[in-house]
Design a protein around this motif. Structure first.
Motif, PDB file in Angstrom:
ATOM      1  N   LYS A  24      45.000  28.892 -34.352  1.00  0.00           N
ATOM      2  CA  LYS A  24      46.593  27.427 -35.479  1.00  0.00           C
ATOM      3  C   LYS A  24      45.523  26.950 -36.199  1.00  0.00           C
ATOM      4  O   LYS A  24      46.315  26.518 -37.449  1.00  0.00           O
ATOM      5  CB  LYS A  24      46.793  26.521 -34.540  1.00  0.00           C
ATOM      6  N   TYR A  25      44.580  27.410 -37.092  1.00  0.00           N
ATOM      7  CA  TYR A  25      43.511  26.491 -37.988  1.00  0.00           C
ATOM      8  C   TYR A  25      43.588  27.996 -38.858  1.00  0.00           C
ATOM      9  O   TYR A  25      42.795  27.819 -40.365  1.00  0.00           O
ATOM     10  CB  TYR A  25      41.996  26.716 -37.474  1.00  0.00           C
ATOM     11  N   ASN A  26      44.171  28.963 -38.741  1.00  0.00           N
ATOM     12  CA  ASN A  26      44.250  29.909 -40.017  1.00  0.00           C
ATOM     13  C   ASN A  26      42.577  29.813 -40.662  1.00  0.00           C
ATOM     14  O   ASN A  26      42.678  29.824 -41.382  1.00  0.00           O
ATOM     15  CB  ASN A  26      44.777  29.339 -41.164  1.00  0.00           C
ATOM     16  N   PHE A  27      42.105  30.451 -39.827  1.00  0.00           N
ATOM     17  CA  PHE A  27      40.352  30.702 -40.686  1.00  0.00           C
ATOM     18  C   PHE A  27      40.218  32.226 -41.366  1.00  0.00           C
ATOM     19  O   PHE A  27      41.173  32.833 -40.911  1.00  0.00           O
ATOM     20  CB  PHE A  27      39.701  31.097 -39.313  1.00  0.00           C
ATOM     21  N   THR A  28      39.841  31.926 -42.431  1.00  0.00           N
ATOM     22  CA  THR A  28      39.807  33.000 -43.044  1.00  0.00           C
ATOM     23  C   THR A  28      38.355  34.004 -43.309  1.00  0.00           C
ATOM     24  O   THR A  28      38.595  35.112 -43.296  1.00  0.00           O
ATOM     25  CB  THR A  28      39.628  32.651 -44.979  1.00  0.00           C
ATOM     26  N   HIS A  29      37.467  33.455 -42.361  1.00  0.00           N
ATOM     27  CA  HIS A  29      36.067  34.317 -42.259  1.00  0.00           C
ATOM     28  C   HIS A  29      35.876  33.546 -40.463  1.00  0.00           C
ATOM     29  O   HIS A  29      35.731  32.327 -40.549  1.00  0.00           O
ATOM     30  CB  HIS A  29      35.401  33.848 -43.094  1.00  0.00           C
ATOM     31  N   LEU A  74      22.071  32.564 -45.388  1.00  0.00           N
ATOM     32  CA  LEU A  74      24.205  33.012 -45.119  1.00  0.00           C
ATOM     33  C   LEU A  74      24.891  33.545 -46.050  1.00  0.00           C
ATOM     34  O   LEU A  74      24.463  32.217 -47.609  1.00  0.00           O
ATOM     35  CB  LEU A  74      24.628  31.690 -44.809  1.00  0.00           C
ATOM     36  N   ASN A  75      25.401  34.963 -47.297  1.00  0.00           N
ATOM     37  CA  ASN A  75      25.624  34.281 -48.450  1.00  0.00           C
ATOM     38  C   ASN A  75      26.682  33.614 -48.943  1.00  0.00           C
ATOM     39  O   ASN A  75      27.711  34.271 -48.855  1.00  0.00           O
ATOM     40  CB  ASN A  75      26.094  35.991 -48.580  1.00  0.00           C
ATOM     41  N   ILE A  76      26.102  32.985 -49.295  1.00  0.00           N
ATOM     42  CA  ILE A  76      27.606  31.782 -49.521  1.00  0.00           C
ATOM     43  C   ILE A  76      28.717  32.728 -50.716  1.00  0.00           C
ATOM     44  O   ILE A  76      30.346  32.198 -50.613  1.00  0.00           O
ATOM     45  CB  ILE A  76      27.267  31.034 -50.350  1.00  0.00           C
ATOM     46  N   SER A  77      27.925  33.683 -51.690  1.00  0.00           N
ATOM     47  CA  SER A  77      29.183  33.687 -52.714  1.00  0.00           C
ATOM     48  C   SER A  77      30.863  34.633 -51.817  1.00  0.00           C
ATOM     49  O   SER A  77      30.609  35.002 -53.284  1.00  0.00           O
ATOM     50  CB  SER A  77      28.881  34.814 -53.631  1.00  0.00           C
ATOM     51  N   LYS A  78      30.612  34.763 -50.138  1.00  0.00           N
ATOM     52  CA  LYS A  78      30.748  35.952 -49.834  1.00  0.00           C
ATOM     53  C   LYS A  78      32.409  35.244 -49.604  1.00  0.00           C
ATOM     54  O   LYS A  78      33.309  35.325 -49.167  1.00  0.00           O
ATOM     55  CB  LYS A  78      30.749  36.445 -48.330  1.00  0.00           C
ATOM     56  N   PHE A  79      32.584  33.300 -49.611  1.00  0.00           N
ATOM     57  CA  PHE A  79      33.459  32.618 -49.603  1.00  0.00           C
ATOM     58  C   PHE A  79      34.199  31.702 -51.072  1.00  0.00           C
ATOM     59  O   PHE A  79      32.986  32.103 -52.127  1.00  0.00           O
ATOM     60  CB  PHE A  79      32.933  31.468 -48.713  1.00  0.00           C
ATOM     61  N   THR A  80      34.820  31.285 -50.838  1.00  0.00           N
ATOM     62  CA  THR A  80      35.909  30.979 -51.907  1.00  0.00           C
ATOM     63  C   THR A  80      36.977  29.351 -51.643  1.00  0.00           C
ATOM     64  O   THR A  80      36.340  28.859 -50.769  1.00  0.00           O
ATOM     65  CB  THR A  80      37.170  31.357 -52.562  1.00  0.00           C
ATOM     66  N   LYS A  81      36.811  28.521 -52.293  1.00  0.00           N
ATOM     67  CA  LYS A  81      36.576  27.210 -52.750  1.00  0.00           C
ATOM     68  C   LYS A  81      38.092  27.130 -51.344  1.00  0.00           C
ATOM     69  O   LYS A  81      37.925  25.977 -50.482  1.00  0.00           O
ATOM     70  CB  LYS A  81      37.296  26.283 -53.631  1.00  0.00           C
ATOM     71  N   ASP A  82      38.492  28.031 -51.100  1.00  0.00           N
ATOM     72  CA  ASP A  82      39.696  27.909 -50.663  1.00  0.00           C
ATOM     73  C   ASP A  82      39.073  28.610 -48.658  1.00  0.00           C
ATOM     74  O   ASP A  82      40.033  28.492 -48.294  1.00  0.00           O
ATOM     75  CB  ASP A  82      40.909  28.740 -50.955  1.00  0.00           C
ATOM     76  N   ILE A 110      32.399  24.213 -48.223  1.00  0.00           N
ATOM     77  CA  ILE A 110      33.439  25.532 -47.923  1.00  0.00           C
ATOM     78  C   ILE A 110      33.843  24.851 -46.396  1.00  0.00           C
ATOM     79  O   ILE A 110      32.780  24.665 -45.821  1.00  0.00           O
ATOM     80  CB  ILE A 110      32.722  26.339 -47.507  1.00  0.00           C
ATOM     81  N   LYS A 111      35.512  24.830 -46.730  1.00  0.00           N
ATOM     82  CA  LYS A 111      35.550  24.166 -44.919  1.00  0.00           C
ATOM     83  C   LYS A 111      35.385  25.410 -43.987  1.00  0.00           C
ATOM     84  O   LYS A 111      34.928  26.069 -44.419  1.00  0.00           O
ATOM     85  CB  LYS A 111      37.317  23.715 -45.568  1.00  0.00           C
ATOM     86  N   HIS A 112      34.966  24.011 -42.695  1.00  0.00           N
ATOM     87  CA  HIS A 112      34.474  24.920 -42.044  1.00  0.00           C
ATOM     88  C   HIS A 112      34.650  24.090 -39.915  1.00  0.00           C
ATOM     89  O   HIS A 112      35.041  23.114 -40.420  1.00  0.00           O
ATOM     90  CB  HIS A 112      32.631  25.248 -41.995  1.00  0.00           C
ATOM     91  N   GLU A 113      33.998  25.032 -39.390  1.00  0.00           N
ATOM     92  CA  GLU A 113      34.852  24.594 -37.950  1.00  0.00           C
ATOM     93  C   GLU A 113      33.419  25.633 -37.636  1.00  0.00           C
ATOM     94  O   GLU A 113      32.851  26.225 -38.136  1.00  0.00           O
ATOM     95  CB  GLU A 113      36.376  24.418 -37.039  1.00  0.00           C
ATOM     96  N   THR A 114      32.856  24.687 -36.243  1.00  0.00           N
ATOM     97  CA  THR A 114      32.219  25.487 -35.434  1.00  0.00           C
ATOM     98  C   THR A 114      32.024  26.235 -33.563  1.00  0.00           C
ATOM     99  O   THR A 114      33.406  25.593 -33.267  1.00  0.00           O
ATOM    100  CB  THR A 114      31.202  24.771 -35.447  1.00  0.00           C
TER     101      THR A 114
END
Length: 145
Positions: A24-29, A74-82, A110-114
């Protein structure tokens, strides 16, 4: 220290349990922390149908606690602000590896959870998701070890 072995079936079940709660958290990565977090991260990535990104960070040398070492950043460029990222590791023992990845994503806004398959009780508050709590005096042996 007491040693506990887990089977692949048990880890698969716990990974899928985490994925079902994370849906339900709609993770993108998914970020899998190598080496131990790669297998559960892959399972969760398949269940959620989102891309898997990896990094390799370790605070142990075999069974001995050592300095935190980064073998593959960790390659941060793989992510966007969304992006909405779920960080996955096998166990939150010291919390150092999860903290390192969390700090890296926080710094990049970058929004994240663990999530960890296993955690020691003292680290529950670090994690949004976990499969099982293990006692402080347990050493977990994974099927791939």
């Amino acid at each position: 220290m007491e040693v506990t072995k887990f089977t692949f079936d048990e880890l698969n079940m716990l990974s899928r349990y985490i994925a079902s709660r994370a849906k339900k958290y709609n993770f993108t990565h998914i970020v899998g922390i190598a080496r131990g977090g790669i297998i559960p991260a892959t399972i969760i990535s398949y269940v959620l149908d989102v891309p898997l990104v990896t990094c390799s960070v370790s605070s142990y040398n075999d069974t001995i606690k050592g300095e935190l070492t980064v073998q593959d950043d960790l390659n941060i460029s793989k992510f966007t602000k969304d992006s909405n990222v779920l960080i996955v590791d096998d166990i939150c023992d010291t919390g150092d590896t999860v903290d390192w990845v969390t700090n890296k994503l926080t710094t990049a806004n970058i929004k994240h959870e663990t999530a960890c398959i296993f955690t020691k009780k003292k680290h529950i508050e670090k994690l949004k998701f976990y499969g099982s709590v293990v006692s402080e005096d347990k050493w977990i042996v994974f099927p791939w070890e």
